[in-house]
Design a protein around this motif. Structure first.
Motif, PDB file in Angstrom:
ATOM      1  N   ASN A   8      -5.597  -5.787  10.103  1.00  0.00           N
ATOM      2  CA  ASN A   8      -4.339  -6.265  10.712  1.00  0.00           C
ATOM      3  C   ASN A   8      -3.814  -5.433  11.860  1.00  0.00           C
ATOM      4  O   ASN A   8      -2.854  -5.840  12.513  1.00  0.00           O
ATOM      5  CB  ASN A   8      -3.211  -6.280   9.666  1.00  0.00           C
ATOM      6  CG  ASN A   8      -3.344  -7.419   8.706  1.00  0.00           C
ATOM      7  OD1 ASN A   8      -4.139  -8.319   8.927  1.00  0.00           O
ATOM      8  ND2 ASN A   8      -2.581  -7.377   7.627  1.00  0.00           N
ATOM      9  N   GLU A  38       2.200 -13.969  15.059  1.00  0.00           N
ATOM     10  CA  GLU A  38       1.747 -12.944  14.112  1.00  0.00           C
ATOM     11  C   GLU A  38       2.648 -12.861  12.878  1.00  0.00           C
ATOM     12  O   GLU A  38       2.185 -12.552  11.781  1.00  0.00           O
ATOM     13  CB  GLU A  38       1.704 -11.572  14.793  1.00  0.00           C
ATOM     14  CG  GLU A  38       0.577 -11.484  15.824  1.00  0.00           C
ATOM     15  CD  GLU A  38       0.617 -10.169  16.619  1.00  0.00           C
ATOM     16  OE1 GLU A  38      -0.288  -9.944  17.439  1.00  0.00           O
ATOM     17  OE2 GLU A  38       1.568  -9.387  16.421  1.00  0.00           O
ATOM     18  N   SER A  90       1.421 -15.187  10.325  1.00  0.00           N
ATOM     19  CA  SER A  90       0.199 -14.704   9.650  1.00  0.00           C
ATOM     20  C   SER A  90       0.548 -13.653   8.607  1.00  0.00           C
ATOM     21  O   SER A  90       0.022 -13.659   7.488  1.00  0.00           O
ATOM     22  CB  SER A  90      -0.774 -14.047  10.638  1.00  0.00           C
ATOM     23  OG  SER A  90      -0.964 -14.866  11.756  1.00  0.00           O
ATOM     24  N   ASP A 126       2.017 -15.356   5.609  1.00  0.00           N
ATOM     25  CA  ASP A 126       1.011 -16.060   4.807  1.00  0.00           C
ATOM     26  C   ASP A 126       0.258 -15.053   3.929  1.00  0.00           C
ATOM     27  O   ASP A 126       0.004 -15.301   2.749  1.00  0.00           O
ATOM     28  CB  ASP A 126       0.037 -16.806   5.722  1.00  0.00           C
ATOM     29  CG  ASP A 126       0.730 -17.953   6.475  1.00  0.00           C
ATOM     30  OD1 ASP A 126       1.844 -18.359   6.077  1.00  0.00           O
ATOM     31  OD2 ASP A 126       0.160 -18.423   7.481  1.00  0.00           O
ATOM     32  N   GLN A 127      -0.076 -13.927   4.561  1.00  0.00           N
ATOM     33  CA  GLN A 127      -0.806 -12.903   3.829  1.00  0.00           C
ATOM     34  C   GLN A 127       0.026 -12.336   2.677  1.00  0.00           C
ATOM     35  O   GLN A 127      -0.473 -12.141   1.570  1.00  0.00           O
ATOM     36  CB  GLN A 127      -1.151 -11.770   4.797  1.00  0.00           C
ATOM     37  CG  GLN A 127      -2.519 -11.197   4.567  1.00  0.00           C
ATOM     38  CD  GLN A 127      -2.971 -10.366   5.742  1.00  0.00           C
ATOM     39  OE1 GLN A 127      -2.269  -9.463   6.170  1.00  0.00           O
ATOM     40  NE2 GLN A 127      -4.141 -10.654   6.269  1.00  0.00           N
TER      41      GLN A 127
END
Lengths: 158, 158, 158, 158, 158, 158
Positions: free
Chosen positions: A154, F143, F146, F149-150
């Motif tokens: 990441n 970002e 993302s 979601d993670q």
């Protein structure tokens, strides 16, 4: 220093902190920054016990507030090393808020922090491997590696 | 509330505090007042766990500094109830300074504090008796009474 | 340094501290640890004035809360040396809570603390004798010796 | 409340504060903001004693650092009311830094602060006149009026 | 260091500080000493940016509380250099209290502080001249000289 | 409240904090917990400005120390909202350490925190959508999703 150590050799089982009015934010729940500082200070002790070296915080990988803590409650902080890599360690922290009168408590914060061990000149130095024993310790050991893989994937420009 | 409780039901086994530079006095050892505050906050939790009530500090009966603690060390505070009377309890506190790198520690402070339990209107209220089990707990139970007898005998005009 | 000094040469007559909300415990009375720190800091000044040396807290021999102090009140702290021995001194501290509007005040804390004087290498060093003058100073001088005798008799394993 | 009061009826003669490492700025002299806070807290007590009312800081009219104070020194703060107007008062503050070992001290800060007295509803309320007695008190009484005249003349858009 | 610099090269445009309960005085408005410390810390940064040297507070020339700030509000601190002399600088500070929910804000404090720049041995050292550009900057530049003239004229025995 | 707002409407551009000795850990670099508290307090202001509501910290999603900050440096904290969901917002924080003498600075910390907006009864309430405008804001907006979601995928038992 290459020997392996179990999490129990460095864990902090019960760091207690009675919440006072000057620890509160403007909503009269415990100031997030105070809890973060408490997690950081407790985890640091685990990192230094496990590594036998001075350690510095490299990252808070996640710190989740599950429920607010309030004045008069007692924060109970537990911390243990989950896994180590060359010179770094993931420390897991669990904070509960206890009503010390009734004995009831609830989980309020979970956090994972990474520390780096430093030698006398302030350079990263190697740390003992973590040797998980219990089922929970083994699960944490595996999950720590997944979290680390994800973190490395990441890294992005701010 | 008349039931009896063992010291282990309310003790704090390991309150940890990493000493930072802002905790130091002008001799660069830990400020006495910081250690006193740490003893008071830890003992308060024991008093509230034992009594099931809000408690306030009534007295520091003695607090001895056996050795100074220094920056970088970790203070390890243990506290347990020694004996109770109608609405008051004596809590014993033991503070060690640990070098978290080597694991070595030394005893730095011993303290005895008395707390009073309060009901909802802020009046003293009765607390459970202490039921000592181990040999050490029994010795502390006896000594607490001697200290109390001495204190009562010593009350003198300031 | 062998000269004798009167308590008035080193006493603190009026250390004042206005209580603010961040000084309160969860019962909204003044946090015991704050009062302890205030007594320690004030007594330290007396010990350094009397001895002419750096001093460290050796013990809180007793500290009694006679009444709680509250937000908005002003703490008035007085401290004086009662007696000295080779390298140590007993300092008596008296704390009153004043309503600065009405001028009324009440006695809230009495404390006796022992300090040790240190030379430049951090070793205990001799201090001037206390030369009590007033009747009160003479009574305190005598009582300080009784307290010391009792403390020495009481030293017991934690 | 129209009676007149002498400055000695409300003055603080000796507020003491031992400087510790955590009071220092990055030059290792006492943080200016700490001294300001100490002046404000001490002067507030004088204002409340003189007026018999809750007071709030209206202005720091001037606060001059004559010399830096250092770790290990003791700050000695004196404060007295110089003059009052309808609902406001000028309080003068003098701070010295004492080497408590040698007894030497030097003047480090002079400050003039203005406070306003408030009634129960938080509105400005009248305060007693100041009745200067000594020559110094009379000089301060006159100078306070000059400073006030100048301040009123100087009020300008920020 | 003789070059001239515009105020914009060293100004702090928006130092923010969320007021928490432990910042309040016994009237539950922001403690005057906290605001003073915030002004001092912010102005110090401007002085160091303008001078390129370590700076220390020489004086608070005036600091006026126009309105109290309360818990839950956000203090917005702006600071800029108004004028410099050989080794000293006047920094103007403006503090607003913002209701971050509605976006409304009001001016709560105006302050003028003087800082002195120090060289490596702690001696006063010369600082760049201030080159005002905007109309406001030019007005502040002129007023700073008047304030300085007045201060020098006012120096009087405490 | 359904209107959309750009990040610039709520961002904090320059929160400054001069590091003092009492902010240091036992390695004399800035205490990790202090930086965490500073990030939390600054991000909170952005969250309240964006949402128009009281907000509480829900999580520190990551906080990376890229380099230690030291005494005498100035921390420069910038914070902006990256994206919002029903009642929560991700705030990005960037901390630099500036040498205010030379003007040089380096990036020391990056952090992402999630806040939840609360209505008057303390229940989560909807917040405005974030309307990214610049290229950087658009990248951060993507970002943030993302990362969310993670996080949702990662929720695991402590």
């Amino acid at each position: 220093m290459t020997k392996r150590k179990a999490p129990a050799e460095s864990s902090v089982e019960e760091n207690v902190y009675k919440v006072f009015p000057n620890d509160l934010n403007s909503e009269y729940t415990v100031f997030g920054g105070l809890v973060m500082g408490l997690c950081d200070r407790t985890a640091l002790i685990v990192a230094e016990r496990h590594s036998g070296h001075t350690c510095v915080t490299a990252a808070v990988d996640s710190l989740n507030f599950l429920s607010p803590a309030r004045a008069g409650e007692t924060l109970i902080v537990k911390a243990a090393v989950n896994r180590s890599w060359r010179s770094s360690m993931e420390i897991g922290v669990h904070v509960a808020a206890e009503n010390s009168h009734s004995g009831e408590s609830r989980h309020v914060v979970s956090a994972y922090l990474t520390f780096v061990a430093l030698d006398e000149r302030g350079k990263p130095t190697s740390v003992p491997e973590v040797m998980p024993r219990s089922k929970t310790e083994k699960r944490r050991f595996e999950e720590a590696q997944s979290r680390r893989d994800q973190r490395l994937a990441n890294r992005s420009p701010g």
